[in-house]
Scaffold this motif. Structure first.
Motif, PDB file in Angstrom:
ATOM      1  N   SER A 191       0.860  -1.191   0.000  1.00  0.00           N
ATOM      2  CA  SER A 191       0.000   0.000   0.000  1.00  0.00           C
ATOM      3  C   SER A 191       0.889   1.231   0.000  1.00  0.00           C
ATOM      4  O   SER A 191       1.986   1.213   0.551  1.00  0.00           O
ATOM      5  CB  SER A 191      -0.932   0.016   1.217  1.00  0.00           C
ATOM      6  OG  SER A 191      -0.199   0.012   2.432  1.00  0.00           O
ATOM      7  N   SER A 192       0.426   2.297  -0.611  1.00  0.00           N
ATOM      8  CA  SER A 192       1.211   3.531  -0.686  1.00  0.00           C
ATOM      9  C   SER A 192       1.553   4.021   0.715  1.00  0.00           C
ATOM     10  O   SER A 192       0.686   4.111   1.590  1.00  0.00           O
ATOM     11  CB  SER A 192       0.401   4.609  -1.420  1.00  0.00           C
ATOM     12  OG  SER A 192       0.104   4.204  -2.730  1.00  0.00           O
ATOM     13  N   HIS A 193       2.824   4.338   0.911  1.00  0.00           N
ATOM     14  CA  HIS A 193       3.355   4.811   2.209  1.00  0.00           C
ATOM     15  C   HIS A 193       3.125   3.780   3.328  1.00  0.00           C
ATOM     16  O   HIS A 193       3.208   4.117   4.498  1.00  0.00           O
ATOM     17  CB  HIS A 193       2.716   6.139   2.614  1.00  0.00           C
ATOM     18  CG  HIS A 193       3.049   7.290   1.731  1.00  0.00           C
ATOM     19  ND1 HIS A 193       3.844   7.187   0.617  1.00  0.00           N
ATOM     20  CD2 HIS A 193       2.676   8.606   1.798  1.00  0.00           C
ATOM     21  CE1 HIS A 193       3.948   8.375   0.034  1.00  0.00           C
ATOM     22  NE2 HIS A 193       3.256   9.242   0.715  1.00  0.00           N
ATOM     23  N   ASN A 194       2.810   2.537   2.971  1.00  0.00           N
ATOM     24  CA  ASN A 194       2.445   1.511   3.952  1.00  0.00           C
ATOM     25  C   ASN A 194       1.348   2.027   4.887  1.00  0.00           C
ATOM     26  O   ASN A 194       1.376   1.813   6.093  1.00  0.00           O
ATOM     27  CB  ASN A 194       3.664   1.047   4.774  1.00  0.00           C
ATOM     28  CG  ASN A 194       3.376  -0.208   5.589  1.00  0.00           C
ATOM     29  OD1 ASN A 194       2.510  -1.000   5.252  1.00  0.00           O
ATOM     30  ND2 ASN A 194       4.105  -0.371   6.681  1.00  0.00           N
ATOM     31  N   LYS A 215       9.315   1.387  17.276  1.00  0.00           N
ATOM     32  CA  LYS A 215       8.931   0.294  18.166  1.00  0.00           C
ATOM     33  C   LYS A 215       7.426   0.206  18.333  1.00  0.00           C
ATOM     34  O   LYS A 215       6.865  -0.892  18.440  1.00  0.00           O
ATOM     35  CB  LYS A 215       9.607   0.493  19.531  1.00  0.00           C
ATOM     36  CG  LYS A 215       9.341  -0.628  20.522  1.00  0.00           C
ATOM     37  CD  LYS A 215      10.089  -0.372  21.825  1.00  0.00           C
ATOM     38  CE  LYS A 215       9.801  -1.483  22.841  1.00  0.00           C
ATOM     39  NZ  LYS A 215      10.521  -1.251  24.125  1.00  0.00           N
ATOM     40  N   HIS A 216       6.732   1.356  18.344  1.00  0.00           N
ATOM     41  CA  HIS A 216       5.312   1.380  18.676  1.00  0.00           C
ATOM     42  C   HIS A 216       4.380   1.415  17.465  1.00  0.00           C
ATOM     43  O   HIS A 216       3.241   0.979  17.560  1.00  0.00           O
ATOM     44  CB  HIS A 216       5.011   2.566  19.593  1.00  0.00           C
ATOM     45  CG  HIS A 216       5.591   2.420  20.969  1.00  0.00           C
ATOM     46  ND1 HIS A 216       6.812   2.966  21.328  1.00  0.00           N
ATOM     47  CD2 HIS A 216       5.143   1.750  22.057  1.00  0.00           C
ATOM     48  CE1 HIS A 216       7.066   2.656  22.584  1.00  0.00           C
ATOM     49  NE2 HIS A 216       6.076   1.922  23.050  1.00  0.00           N
ATOM     50  N   ARG A 217       4.859   1.906  16.333  1.00  0.00           N
ATOM     51  CA  ARG A 217       3.969   2.001  15.170  1.00  0.00           C
ATOM     52  C   ARG A 217       3.863   0.674  14.419  1.00  0.00           C
ATOM     53  O   ARG A 217       4.821  -0.099  14.366  1.00  0.00           O
ATOM     54  CB  ARG A 217       4.459   3.090  14.205  1.00  0.00           C
ATOM     55  CG  ARG A 217       4.079   4.482  14.655  1.00  0.00           C
ATOM     56  CD  ARG A 217       4.401   5.525  13.621  1.00  0.00           C
ATOM     57  NE  ARG A 217       3.564   5.420  12.432  1.00  0.00           N
ATOM     58  CZ  ARG A 217       3.442   6.393  11.535  1.00  0.00           C
ATOM     59  NH1 ARG A 217       4.093   7.529  11.708  1.00  0.00           N
ATOM     60  NH2 ARG A 217       2.679   6.233  10.477  1.00  0.00           N
ATOM     61  N   LYS A 218       2.697   0.452  13.822  1.00  0.00           N
ATOM     62  CA  LYS A 218       2.443  -0.773  13.067  1.00  0.00           C
ATOM     63  C   LYS A 218       2.257  -0.468  11.584  1.00  0.00           C
ATOM     64  O   LYS A 218       1.823  -1.331  10.820  1.00  0.00           O
ATOM     65  CB  LYS A 218       1.198  -1.473  13.616  1.00  0.00           C
ATOM     66  CG  LYS A 218       1.249  -1.764  15.099  1.00  0.00           C
ATOM     67  CD  LYS A 218      -0.120  -2.173  15.609  1.00  0.00           C
ATOM     68  CE  LYS A 218      -0.137  -2.241  17.132  1.00  0.00           C
ATOM     69  NZ  LYS A 218      -1.492  -2.516  17.654  1.00  0.00           N
ATOM     70  N   ASP A 219       2.578   0.745  11.177  1.00  0.00           N
ATOM     71  CA  ASP A 219       2.403   1.158   9.785  1.00  0.00           C
ATOM     72  C   ASP A 219       3.552   2.088   9.411  1.00  0.00           C
ATOM     73  O   ASP A 219       4.503   2.254  10.168  1.00  0.00           O
ATOM     74  CB  ASP A 219       1.036   1.851   9.596  1.00  0.00           C
ATOM     75  CG  ASP A 219       0.859   3.050  10.539  1.00  0.00           C
ATOM     76  OD1 ASP A 219       1.847   3.467  11.189  1.00  0.00           O
ATOM     77  OD2 ASP A 219      -0.262   3.568  10.629  1.00  0.00           O
ATOM     78  N   ARG A 271       8.213  -6.983   9.096  1.00  0.00           N
ATOM     79  CA  ARG A 271       7.043  -6.391   8.439  1.00  0.00           C
ATOM     80  C   ARG A 271       6.257  -5.532   9.429  1.00  0.00           C
ATOM     81  O   ARG A 271       5.892  -6.001  10.497  1.00  0.00           O
ATOM     82  CB  ARG A 271       6.152  -7.499   7.881  1.00  0.00           C
ATOM     83  CG  ARG A 271       4.938  -7.016   7.115  1.00  0.00           C
ATOM     84  CD  ARG A 271       4.137  -8.175   6.565  1.00  0.00           C
ATOM     85  NE  ARG A 271       4.816  -8.825   5.460  1.00  0.00           N
ATOM     86  CZ  ARG A 271       5.449  -9.970   5.552  1.00  0.00           C
ATOM     87  NH1 ARG A 271       5.485 -10.603   6.701  1.00  0.00           N
ATOM     88  NH2 ARG A 271       6.048 -10.505   4.511  1.00  0.00           N
ATOM     89  N   LYS A 272       5.998  -4.282   9.075  1.00  0.00           N
ATOM     90  CA  LYS A 272       5.160  -3.400   9.876  1.00  0.00           C
ATOM     91  C   LYS A 272       3.715  -3.547   9.407  1.00  0.00           C
ATOM     92  O   LYS A 272       3.361  -3.094   8.323  1.00  0.00           O
ATOM     93  CB  LYS A 272       5.615  -1.940   9.709  1.00  0.00           C
ATOM     94  CG  LYS A 272       6.864  -1.576  10.486  1.00  0.00           C
ATOM     95  CD  LYS A 272       6.528  -1.366  11.950  1.00  0.00           C
ATOM     96  CE  LYS A 272       7.748  -0.955  12.749  1.00  0.00           C
ATOM     97  NZ  LYS A 272       7.454  -0.827  14.176  1.00  0.00           N
TER      98      LYS A 272
END
Length: 318
Positions: free
Chosen positions: A13-16, A177-181, A307-308
């Motif tokens: 996806s664009s910019h994840n 560490k905290h973001r999933k995207d 993988r985020k």
């Protein structure tokens, strides 16, 4: 259903930004919707890339369901996309699709100066009559490179688009560490001491500054000229069903590339800037709409990457 949706979420996806959300009603159905809180209003104001990303998500769901012994019927309505999964005893359960889905990633670094063999290219092109291939040595490819660089440089002058990019870039170890995207330094292939210095000195405000812009243009110029060639994926129109179809085809192409150890890097800027998009269409004499431009090539080693991705609870509505 949750396992299939998890593999769906491994789609590009664009910019994840991962701009999809789903419902799981009864009777083995999955309903897929755009998550408008995750779209990109400045680089993708008409949600073209959103629907393509959702199409890739749908294709991952279909392919992983096949591996698990389910056939899928996909229905596209005005309000939703419905996947109707039915257990199919005629399917041979494998892990091929799932393993390829798990390996899929964007490789942004310069590629090796190696021609991809004709058999592999023919295999990719034969997936659909909507696929075009331009090897690096073709004169048309120079137009792809030149106009792409011009479009990227033009986009780097747009503060709104730069700020939108900054929103999805990750600049600190804590945020990582905290973001999933979003896009990590690892995903951008900034490693070692460069990664340490990047996290130490760069912030989201840095994206709009001359140093970042100049280095980004230099990096993209090197990327554009370092590949085996370019795959274009076209469609008949910008309708939602056509864009979803494009996204599904994008994922098929990408997974076939992985199976052949070919690196893939979408280069979307030229498709986001109408002036340069029109120049590209005219120079290539393509009468369909160009929806994806993929830089492809060989690398010394196909990397693995953390993988985020959003958790399943973040994807399922309700």
């Amino acid at each position: 259903m949750k396992e299939i949706i998890t593999y769906g979420s491994y789609a590009p996806s664009s910019h994840n930004a991962q701009m999809w959300t789903v419902e799981i009603p009864k009777n083995n159905k999955i309903k897929v919707y755009p998550n408008y809180a995750r779209v990109l209003p400045f680089v993708d104001p008409n949600n073209r890339e959103t629907w393509i990303s959702i199409g890739a998500f749908v294709e991952n769901c279909v392919l992983s369901a096949q591996d698990l012994g389910y056939s899928s019927a996909v229905t596209i309505n005005d309000a939703e996309i419905i996947l109707d999964l039915q257990q199919d005893n005629s399917l041979i359960k494998t892990n091929r699709n799932i393993e390829l889905i798990k390996k899929r990633l964007t490789i942004r670094k310069p590629y090796l100066d190696i021609k991809i063999d004709d058999t592999t290219i023919t295999k990719l092109i034969n997936l659909s009559d909507s696929i075009w291939y331009f090897p690096i040595e073709n004169k048309e490819t120079k137009k792809i490179i030149d106009y792409s660089l011009d479009a990227y440089s033009f986009q780097m002058k747009d503060i709104s688009k730069l700020r939108e990019l900054a929103k999805w870039m990750i600049f600190s170890y804590r945020e990582e560490k905290h973001r999933k995207d979003g896009m990590t330094t690892e995903a951008l292939e900034i490693k070692g001491i460069r990664r340490f210095l990047f996290n130490l000195f760069f912030t989201k405000k840095s994206v709009t500054r001359k140093t970042f812009i100049k280095s980004s243009i230099k990096r993209v110029k090197k990327q554009l000229n370092s590949c085996s060639g370019y795959i274009l994926i076209t469609s008949d129109s910008y309708g939602k069903a056509e864009l979803i179809k494009t996204g599904r085809l994008l994922e098929q192409v990408w997974l076939e590339c992985i199976d052949s150890q070919i690196a893939v890097h979408p280069m979307s800027q030229i498709l986001e800037e109408k002036e340069y998009y029109d120049l590209l269409k005219t120079s290539l004499k393509i009468d369909k709409e160009i929806q994806m431009l993929l830089r492809i090539g060989k690398v010394k080693e196909y990397p693995e990457r953390i993988r985020k991705r959003l958790d399943i609870i973040d994807i399922i509505k309700g």
